[in-house]
Design a protein around this motif. Structure first.
Motif, PDB file in Angstrom:
ATOM      1  N   MET A 141      31.267  49.072  29.899  1.00  0.00           N
ATOM      2  CA  MET A 141      31.955  48.242  30.586  1.00  0.00           C
ATOM      3  C   MET A 141      31.065  47.470  31.458  1.00  0.00           C
ATOM      4  O   MET A 141      30.245  48.387  32.052  1.00  0.00           O
ATOM      5  CB  MET A 141      32.920  48.507  31.386  1.00  0.00           C
ATOM      6  CG  MET A 141      34.223  47.724  32.158  1.00  0.00           C
ATOM      7  SD  MET A 141      34.635  46.986  31.313  1.00  0.00           S
ATOM      8  CE  MET A 141      35.596  47.518  30.088  1.00  0.00           C
ATOM      9  N   LEU A 142      30.903  46.261  32.256  1.00  0.00           N
ATOM     10  CA  LEU A 142      30.333  45.711  33.178  1.00  0.00           C
ATOM     11  C   LEU A 142      30.902  45.235  34.183  1.00  0.00           C
ATOM     12  O   LEU A 142      32.219  44.947  33.885  1.00  0.00           O
ATOM     13  CB  LEU A 142      30.065  43.940  32.516  1.00  0.00           C
ATOM     14  CG  LEU A 142      28.313  44.889  31.733  1.00  0.00           C
ATOM     15  CD1 LEU A 142      27.966  43.503  31.489  1.00  0.00           C
ATOM     16  CD2 LEU A 142      27.232  45.159  32.133  1.00  0.00           C
ATOM     17  N   VAL A 143      30.910  44.928  35.597  1.00  0.00           N
ATOM     18  CA  VAL A 143      31.889  44.403  36.398  1.00  0.00           C
ATOM     19  C   VAL A 143      31.484  43.387  37.565  1.00  0.00           C
ATOM     20  O   VAL A 143      29.956  43.292  37.607  1.00  0.00           O
ATOM     21  CB  VAL A 143      32.114  45.567  37.541  1.00  0.00           C
ATOM     22  CG1 VAL A 143      32.859  44.839  38.304  1.00  0.00           C
ATOM     23  CG2 VAL A 143      32.846  46.786  36.700  1.00  0.00           C
ATOM     24  N   LEU A 144      31.973  42.104  37.481  1.00  0.00           N
ATOM     25  CA  LEU A 144      31.843  41.095  37.516  1.00  0.00           C
ATOM     26  C   LEU A 144      32.018  40.890  39.210  1.00  0.00           C
ATOM     27  O   LEU A 144      32.915  41.234  39.132  1.00  0.00           O
ATOM     28  CB  LEU A 144      31.493  39.831  36.942  1.00  0.00           C
ATOM     29  CG  LEU A 144      31.196  39.434  35.251  1.00  0.00           C
ATOM     30  CD1 LEU A 144      31.679  38.661  34.929  1.00  0.00           C
ATOM     31  CD2 LEU A 144      29.400  39.996  35.298  1.00  0.00           C
ATOM     32  N   GLU A 145      31.737  40.861  40.017  1.00  0.00           N
ATOM     33  CA  GLU A 145      31.867  40.970  41.732  1.00  0.00           C
ATOM     34  C   GLU A 145      30.866  40.130  42.286  1.00  0.00           C
ATOM     35  O   GLU A 145      30.052  40.281  42.386  1.00  0.00           O
ATOM     36  CB  GLU A 145      31.335  42.338  42.224  1.00  0.00           C
ATOM     37  CG  GLU A 145      31.637  42.642  43.818  1.00  0.00           C
ATOM     38  CD  GLU A 145      31.421  44.039  44.339  1.00  0.00           C
ATOM     39  OE1 GLU A 145      32.604  45.238  43.923  1.00  0.00           O
ATOM     40  OE2 GLU A 145      30.458  44.185  44.219  1.00  0.00           O
TER      41      GLU A 145
END
Length: 159
Positions: free
Chosen positions: A44-48
């Motif tokens: 999983m990647l998180v775009l913040e």
């Protein structure tokens, strides 16, 4: 947002992959964060995104599967990607500006908005309604605990 972040990471390893500035203010950026293993089958990647200006500040994040990002990079259709952003915004409530000439009566007050988007899948199974109610109760608990943590961090827990 610490509680939300704790839930997203589930004590997994977190690495910042990159940061893209979105303006002239160094803190206004989009960060790409890699979480692994998210579960046994997915990375999983998180775009913040974070931004601060004269209107206030916001922090918004969304988890996106690494496989989805990879497919977009190689030419996949980005419009088909399900993005469920969650975040906070803090802005002025206008009180300080209306009392600007009288500093004795000026108040530093703000409005805090918290938003969560969570996908709940269901079907016509009789147990599905019960499962959905359990999810709603869980979301309510997360939201309540997150707001309490924010109030504590801002030293306004008596409100």
């Amino acid at each position: 947002m610490a509680l939300i972040w704790d839930i997203l990471t589930s004590e997994n390893k977190v690495i910042e992959l990159g940061r893209v500035l979105t303006g002239t203010v160094p803190r206004n950026d989009i960060t790409i964060i890699h979480m692994f293993p998210y579960n046994m089958h997915k990375e999983m990647l998180v775009l913040e995104e974070t931004s601060t200006d004269e209107m206030g500040a916001f922090l918004v994040n969304t988890p996106v599967e690494l496989q989805t990002i990879t497919s977009i990079i190689i030419g996949g259709d980005a419009t088909k990607v399900l993005i469920l952003p969650s975040g906070i915004i803090i802005t002025h409530d206008g009180q300080l500006y209306s009392n600007r000439d009288n500093t004795a009566n000026a108040q530093n007050s703000s409005v805090l908005a918290v938003s969560f988007q969570i996908l709940i899948c269901g079907n016509n199974n009789p147990n599905s309604k019960q499962q959905q109610m359990e999810v709603v109760a869980s979301v309510h608990a997360v939201l309540g605990a997150t707001i309490l943590k924010i109030k504590e961090a801002l030293s306004c827990s008596n409100l």
